[in-house]
Design an enzyme around this catalytic site. Structure first.
Site, PDB file in Angstrom:
ATOM      1  N   ARG A 101      69.185  44.118 -36.008  1.00 46.36           N
ATOM      2  CA  ARG A 101      70.314  44.351 -36.926  1.00 46.36           C
ATOM      3  C   ARG A 101      70.595  45.845 -36.933  1.00 46.36           C
ATOM      4  NH1 ARG A 101      71.466  45.636 -42.187  1.00 46.36           N
ATOM      5  NH2 ARG A 101      73.125  44.415 -43.181  1.00 46.36           N
ATOM      6  N   LYS A 119      67.277  53.522 -41.506  1.00 48.55           N
ATOM      7  CA  LYS A 119      66.564  53.376 -42.786  1.00 48.55           C
ATOM      8  C   LYS A 119      65.736  54.612 -43.126  1.00 48.55           C
ATOM      9  CE  LYS A 119      67.035  48.540 -43.506  1.00 48.55           C
ATOM     10  NZ  LYS A 119      66.489  47.199 -43.478  1.00 48.55           N
TER      11      LYS A 119
HETATM   12  N1  HH2 Z   1      68.914  45.487 -44.364  1.00 47.87           N
HETATM   13  C1  HH2 Z   1      69.973  45.718 -45.154  1.00 47.87           C
HETATM   14  C2  HH2 Z   1      70.824  44.676 -45.535  1.00 47.87           C
HETATM   15  N2  HH2 Z   1      70.615  43.418 -45.105  1.00 47.87           N
HETATM   16  N3  HH2 Z   1      69.360  41.880 -43.821  1.00 47.87           N
HETATM   17  C3  HH2 Z   1      68.312  41.622 -43.024  1.00 47.87           C
HETATM   18  N4  HH2 Z   1      68.095  40.379 -42.580  1.00 47.87           N
HETATM   19  N5  HH2 Z   1      67.444  42.612 -42.641  1.00 47.87           N
HETATM   20  C4  HH2 Z   1      67.584  43.891 -43.057  1.00 47.87           C
HETATM   21  O1  HH2 Z   1      66.738  44.748 -42.687  1.00 47.87           O
HETATM   22  C5  HH2 Z   1      68.693  44.205 -43.909  1.00 47.87           C
HETATM   23  C6  HH2 Z   1      69.572  43.151 -44.277  1.00 47.87           C
HETATM   24  C7  HH2 Z   1      70.236  47.115 -45.622  1.00 47.87           C
HETATM   25  O2  HH2 Z   1      71.093  47.778 -44.736  1.00 47.87           O
HETATM   26  P1  HH2 Z   1      72.676  47.934 -44.990  1.00 47.87           P
HETATM   27  O3  HH2 Z   1      73.340  46.588 -45.014  1.00 47.87           O
HETATM   28  O4  HH2 Z   1      73.264  48.862 -43.996  1.00 47.87           O
HETATM   29  O5  HH2 Z   1      72.770  48.648 -46.372  1.00 47.87           O
HETATM   30  P2  HH2 Z   1      73.234  48.181 -47.804  1.00 47.87           P
HETATM   31  O6  HH2 Z   1      72.291  47.119 -48.269  1.00 47.87           O
HETATM   32  O7  HH2 Z   1      73.178  49.429 -48.618  1.00 47.87           O
HETATM   33  O8  HH2 Z   1      74.639  47.619 -47.679  1.00 47.87           O
END
Ligand code: HH2
Length: 339
Positions: free
Chosen positions: A314, A279
């Site tokens: 995660r 992040k």
């Molecule tokens: N962060 C993201 C997405 N979903 N869910 C939970 N529970 N906690 C988190 O910190 C979280 C999440 C963002 O990361 P990522 O899925 O890699 O990115 P994007 O939203 O751009 O797909």
């Protein structure tokens, strides 16, 4: 709330008599930090902490998704999207997605989180049909023989319903049950556990001047209210996982306030999840621009969270996290194979 109680977590040898295990897990505590808005924190002994609060902090969490929460779990991220912030487009094709999910399980993932909508700052909402078309076939194909449970990363009830039908066992709602009220009813009807994540606002606008009275305590109050709301609808506390939502409507200072006192959230009596992987706060702290190059910082933040008793990490980089976790836990406890 007026007063908040945070177990101060410790690990390894030197556990004093009378210390309690945090959430029935791998950290112990014999001191509690008392927090109040606008005043300095105060350290108190366990005797000075209300019995019902101590009970919430220490009691083992109810098993969910096959975990009894006596070891930290690694949740591998599978973004079936063209535009996620760190891996957008990489696993968009179904074949690549299946292969990557299987590789993450082979690398030591305990759970796979599948998402079809990027929630990076500024992201636009994806139509429900598109999100289902991206996620459902992948979940259906994987749930046969993946060897690990699957969660669906969505804010929308129709997407969650399609995922549960295809074999997902957990709803990961980054809006904390605020975006689509039907998610709560679905979870109640299907007896599905929910990860309730805090987000200050919709991803499109969440990083525009995020503002709290006190980020840590405001988010604690949000969780308290949402647990009560969910309970009234028929979703009990023992089917809820909490996540303060690092980077979701938070400045660097807010993220650090949440991570440094993360153990406060154990006082709510639910397993805790943390998503720090790649992040932007890691980029800000380290000066590393590219999200894919933030693995060392991500692993460091994940280990710190485990030392605060976080039950689920995660992560995008499963192998690196698994290796770090095995070594860190053995070195800090003096025991090979420990949590
Ligand atoms: N962060 C993201 C997405 N979903 N869910 C939970 N529970 N906690 C988190 O910190 C979280 C999440 C963002 O990361 P990522 O899925 O890699 O990115 P994007 O939203 O751009 O797909």
């Amino acid at each position: 709330m007026d007063v908040y109680y945070r177990a101060i977590p410790n690990r390894g040898p030197g556990r004093p008599e009378g210390a309690q295990w945090l959430a029935g897990g791998w950290c112990w505590f014999d001191r509690v930090e008392l927090l109040r808005r606008g005043t300095n924190p105060q350290i108190i002994t366990l005797d000075e902490c209300p019995a019902e609060v101590l009970e919430r902090m220490s009691q083992p969490r109810a098993p969910l998704c096959g975990s009894d929460w006596t070891q930290p779990w690694i949740m591998g991220v599978l973004n079936v999207t063209p535009d996620s912030f760190s891996d957008g487009g990489v696993f968009h094709a179904a074949h690549d997605a299946l292969e990557h999910a299987r590789a993450m399980v082979a690398d030591g993932a305990d759970l796979i989180d599948i998402g079809g909508e990027s929630t990076r700052p500024g992201a636009e909402t994806v139509p429900v049909e598109t999100e289902i078309a991206r996620t459902k076939p992948v979940i259906a194909a994987l749930s046969q023989d993946l060897g690990a449970p699957i969660s669906i990363d969505t804010r929308k009830a129709p997407v969650a319903a399609a995922a549960l039908e295809a074999g997902a066992v957990l709803i990961n709602d980054i809006s904390g049950l605020c975006y689509d009220p039907a998610v709560l009813q679905l979870a109640v009807d299907q007896k599905a556990p929910v990860c309730l994540m805090h987000s200050a606002a919709d991803p499109k606008v969440m990083q525009q001047n995020p503002n709290y009275d006190d980020a840590l305590l405001d988010i604690y109050d949000f969780f308290s209210a949402q647990i009560a709301h969910a309970g009234a609808a028929g979703l009990p506390r023992n089917r809820i996982i909490l996540d303060p939502g690092i980077g979701f409507g938070k400045t660097l200072a807010h993220n650090l306030a949440l991570l440094s006192r993360f153990s406060l959230f154990h006082s709510l009596g639910c397993p805790l999840l943390i998503g720090v992987s790649r992040k932007s706060f890691i980029g800000k702290l380290s000066g590393v621009e590219s999200a894919a190059d933030r693995v060392p910082g991500s692993v460091a933040a994940a280990l710190a969270a485990v030392s605060s008793g976080a039950q689920i990490l995660r992560v995008h980089d499963v192998a690196a996290t698994r290796q770090a976790l095995s070594v860190y836990s053995a070195v800090i406890t003096g025991q090979e194979g420990s949590a």
